[in-house]
Design an enzyme around this catalytic site. Structure first.
Site, PDB file in Angstrom:
ATOM      1  N   LYS A  37     -25.639 123.244 -14.538  1.00 40.52           N
ATOM      2  CA  LYS A  37     -25.833 122.635 -15.852  1.00 40.52           C
ATOM      3  C   LYS A  37     -25.041 121.331 -15.938  1.00 40.52           C
ATOM      4  CE  LYS A  37     -22.061 125.569 -17.589  1.00 40.52           C
ATOM      5  NZ  LYS A  37     -21.755 126.763 -18.397  1.00 40.52           N
ATOM      6  N   TYR A 265      -4.182  95.354 -22.220  1.00 43.72           N
ATOM      7  CA  TYR A 265      -4.109  95.376 -23.679  1.00 43.72           C
ATOM      8  C   TYR A 265      -2.774  95.934 -24.177  1.00 43.72           C
ATOM      9  CZ  TYR A 265      -9.238  94.970 -23.692  1.00 43.72           C
ATOM     10  OH  TYR A 265     -10.538  94.560 -23.518  1.00 43.72           O
ATOM     11  N   MET A 314     -12.369  99.921 -21.033  1.00 48.10           N
ATOM     12  CA  MET A 314     -13.662 100.602 -20.977  1.00 48.10           C
ATOM     13  C   MET A 314     -14.243 100.538 -19.569  1.00 48.10           C
ATOM     14  SD  MET A 314     -17.130  99.894 -23.176  1.00 48.10           S
ATOM     15  CE  MET A 314     -16.341 100.003 -24.765  1.00 48.10           C
TER      16      MET A 314
HETATM   17  C1  LIG Z   1     -21.218 127.625 -17.402  1.00 54.61           C
HETATM   18  C2  LIG Z   1     -21.576 129.031 -17.236  1.00 54.61           C
HETATM   19  C3  LIG Z   1     -21.271 129.686 -16.028  1.00 54.61           C
HETATM   20  C4  LIG Z   1     -20.476 129.066 -14.917  1.00 54.61           C
HETATM   21  O1  LIG Z   1     -19.103 129.071 -15.230  1.00 54.61           O
HETATM   22  P1  LIG Z   1     -17.995 128.644 -14.146  1.00 54.61           P
HETATM   23  O2  LIG Z   1     -16.723 129.042 -14.745  1.00 54.61           O
HETATM   24  O3  LIG Z   1     -18.135 127.177 -13.996  1.00 54.61           O
HETATM   25  O4  LIG Z   1     -18.331 129.376 -12.899  1.00 54.61           O
HETATM   26  C5  LIG Z   1     -21.730 130.987 -15.867  1.00 54.61           C
HETATM   27  N1  LIG Z   1     -22.421 131.597 -16.859  1.00 54.61           N
HETATM   28  C6  LIG Z   1     -22.709 131.009 -18.027  1.00 54.61           C
HETATM   29  C7  LIG Z   1     -23.448 131.755 -19.058  1.00 54.61           C
HETATM   30  C8  LIG Z   1     -22.277 129.703 -18.266  1.00 54.61           C
HETATM   31  O5  LIG Z   1     -22.551 129.113 -19.417  1.00 54.61           O
END
Ligand SMILES: *Cc1c(COP(=O)(O)O)cnc(C)c1O
Length: 559
Positions: A37, A265, A314
Site C-alpha cells: 500500500k 533561512y 522545500m
Molecule cells: C499496513 C497493514 C499491514 C502491514 O503492516 P506492517 O507493520 O507494515 O507489516 C498488514 N495488515 C493491514 C491490515 C495493514 O493495514
C-alpha cells in the site's frame, strides 16, 4: 535507468526478494501477503509488486481498490487483496479486474454480491474482522449475520469466501493473545456457518517476526518486506532483513565560507570555522523533515558522514563538508539514508530525531524523487546465513587472497578436481567479482565440456563430463523465487556437481555444501561495462575468497 535526476530513491528488488525469503524462513512456510500500500511504502508500487512476487509472495495487499486497479493497469497479474473501501467503491471494476475484496460489514458484502450478479460472475472476498483494534473490520456482534450471509452467497455462486483476517493493535503480548483468542472464535464461527477459508491471517510484520503462534497459515507483511524493522529496539540486520531503499542526491554547488557566515533561512546555523558547504537539492517537498534542522543528522558522501546544517528548504539542504571538500566535486553522490551495513545512515536516524517511526519517513518520500530499481547482489547485505540463530556454523572456513583472474581460474581448477557427484557449491559475490571465472576453473578441474559461461540467461545449464565423471550443473539461483522452484527444475543433485550462483539461502537444506563468497575491494570494478561478468575486463584488483564448508563432507576443508 533514468539519468540526470538529482533526487533518486534507489530500490533494490534483490533486497525485497531476500526479505520475502527471510519472512518465509521465519514462518516456516506460511503464505506471504506482500503489503505494498501507499505506493509500496514509498518504494514504488510496481517495483515492490514485481520484486515481492519474484521473491515468492503469494498475494499482494493494498488498502485501496484504486491502488489495486492501478497495479492491474500496469500489468501486474498476481492476486491482489484490498480492504478499505469508500461508500461508493467500484466493486464492478474490482470483479472485472479479479481483485479480492476485503469485506468489513454486511452492506459491503451486499454491494459486492450485487456487483457480482451484474457481472454474472463470482467475487472473491476475505472477511476482515475487528478483534480489538477498534478500526476497520466487522465487530464481533456482526459476525454471525455476516458469515451466514457469506455462506448463503457462496452457495448461490456470487461470492467465494477465500479468507478471513484481522489486524493486531501491537499493544503487547497479552493483548495479542486476547486478539488471537477472538480471532479463533471468528474463524470457528465462519466455519460453522459453512465457509472454508483458505487463508487465515492475523500477523503483520511485528508478529510475523516474533510470534510464531500468531502466524496461522498466512502473514501480511509490509515494512519488513522493505527490509525495515517494526521495532524501535531491533535493527534490520538483527532481524536478517535488508533495507531496500537508498535515498540519494548529489552535490550541485560548493561554497567556501569563512567562520561567522550564516547559513540558510533564519541564520540558525553560523559556521564556526572556515569550511566548504555543499548544496544538495533535496528538501522537505521530497519528504526530508524540515525539523531535522540542527538535529544532528548526517549524510554519507564518499564514505564519510557530513552534518546537515542550517534550515532545510522545500527543495534543498546544505551539508558542511569540512576537510572532505578537498576530495569531492560537483556531482558527488550524497546518500541521505540506506542500508547501514554499507556505511550509510539508516532511515531510523531521521525517525528517531523526529520522534516518529521509520514507516512515516519512507511513505513520505515525495513524488519528485525518482524511484529507480537497482538490482544488486543480495549477498552484499546480511544473508539468511548471517541472521541470528539460523544456519549452523560451518565445519571449515578457508580465506584466500586471489591476485588476478588466472589465480581465480586456478583456484576453481583445484576445487573442481576435489568435487564429486552429490556436491553442491554456492557461489556468491557482486557482479564482476569473478564468479564465472571461478566456475570455469571448476569446470576445467572436473573435466566437463565447456564453455562455462555466466548462467544469467538460463536457469541451469548442464556440462557433461569428458572424462567419465559427474556432469557440472551450473544454476542461476538468483532468478528463482524460492527453493520450491529449484525443485521444479528437477536437477540431479545426487548424480552431478551443482554450482549455484547467488544461491545463498536457496539450497542450503541439503546436508553438506560449500559456500564460496567472492569479494572485491570497495569500489573496484565500479564503472565496469555493465555486462553481467567483466572481471577479466576490469582493472584487476585482488579478490578475497572465503570458502565455508558445511556438513561432515567438508570438515577437513575444501582445498
Ligand atoms: C499496513 C497493514 C499491514 C502491514 O503492516 P506492517 O507493520 O507494515 O507489516 C498488514 N495488515 C493491514 C491490515 C495493514 O493495514
Amino acid at each position: 535507468m533514468r539519468t540526470g535526476s538529482m533526487r533518486i530513491a534507489e530500490i533494490s528488488p534483490a533486497a525485497i526478494r531476500h526479505n520475502v525469503r527471510r519472512i518465509r524462513e521465519v514462518t516456516g512456510g506460511a503464505a506471504v501477503i506482500a503489503v505494498i500500500k501507499a505506493n509500496g511504502y514509498g518504494h514504488g508500487s510496481l517495483i515492490a509488486a514485481q520484486a515481492a512476487i519474484e521473491g515468492g509472495a503469494e498475494l499482494l495487499g493494498v488498502t485501496d481498490l484504486e491502488e489495486a486497479l492501478g497495479l492491474r493497469d500496469q500489468g501486474v497479474e498476481a492476486p491482489i487483496l484490498c480492504w478499505l473501501h469508500g461508500v461508493n467503491a467500484d466493486f464492478d471494476a474490482a470483479i472485472a479486474d479479479r481483485i479480492e475484496i476485503g469485506v468489513s460489514h454486511l452492506a459491503q458484502l451486499e454491494a459486492v454480491a450485487a456487483a457480482a450478479a451484474r457481472a454474472r460472475g463470482t467475487a472473491t472476498v476475505q472477511f476482515k474482522v475487528d478483534t480489538g483494534l477498534s478500526r476497520n473490520g466487522a465487530a464481533p456482534v456482526e459476525w454471525a449475520e455476516l458469515f451466514a450471509r457469506g455462506a448463503e452467497l457462496e452457495r448461490a455462486g456470487l461470492v467465494r469466501v477465500r479468507g478471513v483476517f484481522s489486524h493486531l493493535a501491537n499493544a503487547g503480548e497479552d493483548r495479542d493473545r486476547e486478539q488471537a483468542g477472538r480471532f479463533d472464535v471468528a474463524v470457528e464461527m465462519l466455519r460453522a456457518a459453512g465457509c472454508e477459508p483458505e487463508l487465515v491471517h492475523l500477523a503483520a510484520s511485528a508478529a510475523t517476526l516474533t510470534s510464531p503462534h500468531l502466524h496461522y497459515n498466512a502473514v501480511r507483511v509490509g515494512v519488513a518486506l522493505f527490509g525495515l524493522s517494526p521495532f524501535a529496539a531491533r535493527s534490520s540486520a538483527e532481524l536478517g532483513l535488508i533495507p531496500a531503499m537508498t535515498l540519494k542526491s548529489e552535490i550541485v554547488a560548493l561554497r567556501e565560507v569563512a567562520a561567522g557566515t550564516g547559513v540558510s533561512y533564519g541564520y540558525n546555523h553560523i559556521v564556526q570555522n572556515d569550511t566548504t558547504l555543499a548544496l544538495v537539492p533535496i528538501g522537505y517537498a521530497d519528504g526530508m523533515p524540515r525539523a531535522l534542522n540542527g538535529a544532528g543528522a548526517t549524510v554519507a558522501i564518499a564514505g564519510h558522514h557530513c552534518p546537515i546544517v542550517g534550515r532545510i528548504g522545500m527543495d534543498q539542504c546544505i551539508v558542511d563538508l569540512g576537510s572532505l571538500a578537498r576530495r569531492v566535486g560537483l556531482g558527488e553522490p550524497v546518500v541521505l539514508f540506506g542500508d547501514p551495513s554499507t556505511g550509510v545512515p539508516p532511515v531510523e536516524v531521521w525517525a528517531e530525531l523526529m520522534g516518529t517511526i521509520n514507516y512515516e519517513i519512507i511513505v513520505g518520500i515525495g513524488s519528485r524523487v525518482v524511484r529507480v530499481a537497482v538490482d544488486e547482489d543480495p549477498a552484499s547485505g546480511p544473508g539468511p546465513s548471517e541472521a541470528p540463530g539460523s544456519a549452523p556454523a560451518p565445519a571449515s572456513v578457508e580465506r584466500l587472497e586471489i591476485a588476478d583472474p588466472d589465480a581465480m581460474h586456478e583456484l576453481g581448477r583445484r576445487l573442481g578436481a576435489r568435487l564429486a557427484a552429490g556436491d553442491l557449491v554456492i557461489l556468491t559475490g557482486p557482479l564482476g567479482a569473478g564468479k564465472t571465472t571461478l566456475a570455469r576453473g571448476i569446470g576445467e578441474g572436473l573435466g566437463v565440456r565447456g564453455p562455462v559461461t555466466s548462467p544469467t540467461f538460463v536457469l541451469a545449464r548442464t556440462h557433461p563430463s569428458l572424462v567419465g565423471g559427474a556432469p557440472l550443473v551450473h544454476v542461476d539461483a538468483y532468478r528463482l523465487a524460492d527453493p520450491a522452484e529449484l525443485d521444479d527444475l528437477d536437477l540431479d543433485f545426487e548424480g552431478s556437481v551443482v554450482v549455484a550462483e547467488w544461491g545463498a539461502g536457496m539450497v542450503e537444506e541439503r546436508g553438506s555444501w560449500l559456500e564460496i563468497v567472492v569479494e572485491r575491494p570497495e569500489g573496484a570494478g565500479a564503472g565496469a561495462s555493465g555486462e553481467t561478468e567483466s572481471y577479466e575486463e576490469t582493472l584487476v584488483e585482488p579478490r578475497t575468497v572465503t570458502i565455508s564448508g558445511h556438513g561432515s563432507r567438508w570438515a577437513g576443508g575444501a582445498l
